[in-house]
Design an enzyme around this catalytic site. Structure first.
Site, mmCIF file in Angstrom:
data_model
loop_
_atom_site.group_PDB
_atom_site.id
_atom_site.type_symbol
_atom_site.label_atom_id
_atom_site.label_comp_id
_atom_site.label_asym_id
_atom_site.label_seq_id
_atom_site.Cartn_x
_atom_site.Cartn_y
_atom_site.Cartn_z
ATOM 1 N N HIS A 1 16.531 -11.619 -34.038
ATOM 2 C CA HIS A 1 17.032 -11.595 -32.806
ATOM 3 C C HIS A 1 16.317 -12.460 -32.037
ATOM 4 O O HIS A 1 15.233 -12.746 -31.788
ATOM 5 C CB HIS A 1 16.733 -10.173 -32.256
ATOM 6 C CG HIS A 1 17.187 -9.939 -30.817
ATOM 7 N ND1 HIS A 1 18.649 -9.613 -30.541
ATOM 8 C CD2 HIS A 1 16.773 -9.928 -29.521
ATOM 9 C CE1 HIS A 1 18.626 -9.411 -29.519
ATOM 10 N NE2 HIS A 1 17.696 -9.758 -28.624
ATOM 11 N N HIS B 1 22.500 -11.912 -27.798
ATOM 12 C CA HIS B 1 21.888 -12.489 -29.072
ATOM 13 C C HIS B 1 22.651 -13.632 -29.763
ATOM 14 O O HIS B 1 23.900 -13.934 -29.476
ATOM 15 C CB HIS B 1 22.181 -11.477 -30.438
ATOM 16 C CG HIS B 1 21.791 -11.558 -31.602
ATOM 17 N ND1 HIS B 1 20.910 -10.625 -32.412
ATOM 18 C CD2 HIS B 1 21.842 -12.747 -32.431
ATOM 19 C CE1 HIS B 1 20.775 -11.225 -33.626
ATOM 20 N NE2 HIS B 1 21.312 -12.486 -33.734
ATOM 21 N N CYS C 1 22.707 -8.010 -34.089
ATOM 22 C CA CYS C 1 21.725 -7.414 -35.032
ATOM 23 C C CYS C 1 22.102 -6.255 -36.254
ATOM 24 O O CYS C 1 21.872 -6.629 -37.206
ATOM 25 C CB CYS C 1 20.452 -6.744 -34.468
ATOM 26 S SG CYS C 1 19.148 -7.782 -33.825
ATOM 27 N N HIS D 1 24.578 -17.095 -30.363
ATOM 28 C CA HIS D 1 25.403 -17.190 -31.264
ATOM 29 C C HIS D 1 26.169 -18.385 -30.787
ATOM 30 O O HIS D 1 26.327 -19.081 -29.848
ATOM 31 C CB HIS D 1 26.545 -15.940 -31.280
ATOM 32 C CG HIS D 1 26.945 -15.606 -29.621
ATOM 33 N ND1 HIS D 1 26.169 -14.902 -28.997
ATOM 34 C CD2 HIS D 1 28.202 -15.933 -29.073
ATOM 35 C CE1 HIS D 1 26.760 -14.489 -27.665
ATOM 36 N NE2 HIS D 1 28.073 -15.545 -27.897
ATOM 37 N N ASN E 1 27.373 -20.229 -25.462
ATOM 38 C CA ASN E 1 27.291 -19.864 -23.843
ATOM 39 C C ASN E 1 25.796 -19.218 -23.854
ATOM 40 O O ASN E 1 25.459 -18.370 -24.585
ATOM 41 C CB ASN E 1 28.126 -18.586 -23.734
ATOM 42 C CG ASN E 1 29.594 -19.021 -23.586
ATOM 43 O OD1 ASN E 1 29.772 -20.144 -23.160
ATOM 44 N ND2 ASN E 1 30.599 -18.352 -24.240
ATOM 45 N N HIS F 1 29.882 -20.396 -31.210
ATOM 46 C CA HIS F 1 31.226 -20.264 -31.372
ATOM 47 C C HIS F 1 31.904 -21.439 -32.173
ATOM 48 O O HIS F 1 31.601 -22.449 -31.918
ATOM 49 C CB HIS F 1 32.089 -20.158 -30.135
ATOM 50 C CG HIS F 1 31.828 -18.955 -29.369
ATOM 51 N ND1 HIS F 1 32.418 -17.906 -29.356
ATOM 52 C CD2 HIS F 1 30.599 -18.512 -28.528
ATOM 53 C CE1 HIS F 1 31.993 -16.885 -28.401
ATOM 54 N NE2 HIS F 1 30.853 -17.362 -27.918
ATOM 55 N N CYS G 1 21.118 -3.918 -30.602
ATOM 56 C CA CYS G 1 21.993 -5.051 -30.474
ATOM 57 C C CYS G 1 22.995 -5.140 -31.338
ATOM 58 O O CYS G 1 22.846 -4.880 -32.804
ATOM 59 C CB CYS G 1 20.852 -6.064 -30.595
ATOM 60 S SG CYS G 1 21.595 -7.938 -30.787
HETATM 61 P P1 AMP Z 1 29.653 -14.660 -25.515
HETATM 62 O O1 AMP Z 1 30.579 -14.506 -24.351
HETATM 63 O O2 AMP Z 1 29.794 -16.245 -25.675
HETATM 64 O O3 AMP Z 1 28.654 -13.941 -25.321
HETATM 65 O O4 AMP Z 1 30.425 -14.258 -26.795
HETATM 66 C C1 AMP Z 1 30.572 -12.904 -27.449
HETATM 67 C C2 AMP Z 1 31.478 -12.915 -28.349
HETATM 68 O O5 AMP Z 1 31.252 -11.791 -29.377
HETATM 69 C C3 AMP Z 1 33.023 -12.593 -27.668
HETATM 70 O O6 AMP Z 1 33.776 -13.743 -28.241
HETATM 71 C C4 AMP Z 1 33.366 -11.362 -28.392
HETATM 72 O O7 AMP Z 1 34.757 -11.262 -28.678
HETATM 73 C C5 AMP Z 1 32.621 -11.214 -29.694
HETATM 74 N N1 AMP Z 1 31.975 -9.991 -30.138
HETATM 75 C C6 AMP Z 1 31.721 -8.912 -29.475
HETATM 76 N N2 AMP Z 1 31.391 -7.752 -30.335
HETATM 77 C C7 AMP Z 1 31.744 -8.163 -31.733
HETATM 78 C C8 AMP Z 1 31.796 -7.828 -32.894
HETATM 79 N N3 AMP Z 1 31.594 -6.478 -33.075
HETATM 80 N N4 AMP Z 1 32.013 -8.308 -33.929
HETATM 81 C C9 AMP Z 1 32.853 -9.475 -33.894
HETATM 82 N N5 AMP Z 1 32.730 -10.290 -32.607
HETATM 83 C C10 AMP Z 1 32.223 -9.603 -31.465
HETATM 84 ZN ZN ZN Z 2 20.168 -8.878 -31.654
#
Ligand code: AMP
Ligand code: ZN
Length: 117
Positions: free
Chosen positions: A46, A96, A7, A98, A85, A100, A4
């Site tokens: 996680h 995982h 993670c 998150h 989301n 925004h 992940c």
């Molecule tokens: P979601 O579409 O809500 O799942 O958002 C996932 C977000 O994670 C997107 O805005 C990606 O640009 C961001 N993302 C993916 N990989 C990374 C990473 N390694 N570091 C920072 N952001 C990331």
């Molecule tokens: Zn995770």
């Protein structure tokens, strides 16, 4: 959950531009920002999404971090949008949980956009 990516960010195995950290959560800038300020707050543990055994303490930590991150990023006064989301129809791309935090410019009224429209 060593495959992940979030993670891996939480454990330090993957680089990220860290904005805030406490015992339960870590915040870092989104790699593909959709606004001048676009920071993600994640639990260190996680959980796939909000329905995945998230304790009240963890929910508290995640959302208590939001105004702290907004202040650090300088959008506490100008305002910001907070988005989680959750699952397929919301187009969650990283499994995982998150949060925004998006700001730094004026956004459109409303927040629900549908695919293909
Ligand atoms: P979601 O579409 O809500 O799942 O958002 C996932 C977000 O994670 C997107 O805005 C990606 O640009 C961001 N993302 C993916 N990989 C990374 C990473 N390694 N570091 C920072 N952001 C990331
Ligand atoms: Zn995770």
């Amino acid at each position: 959950m060593d495959t992940c990516i979030f993670c891996m960010v939480a454990s330090g195995e993957m680089d990220a531009r860290k904005v805030y950290e406490d015992e339960l959560v870590i915040a870092f800038d989104d790699i593909a920002p959709q606004a001048p300020v676009h920071t993600l707050i994640i639990p260190k543990s996680h959980h796939i999404d909000l329905g995945d055994d998230v304790s009240p303490d963890l929910l508290n930590a995640l959302f208590s971090a939001v105004p702290k991150v907004a202040k650090i990023k300088g959008v506490d006064t100008s305002g910001y949008r907070v988005i989680v989301n959750n699952g397929r129809d919301a187009n969650q791309t990283v499994g995982h949980l998150h949060v925004h935090v998006i700001g730094g410019r004026s956004m459109s009224h409303g927040m629900v956009l549908f695919d293909g429209e």
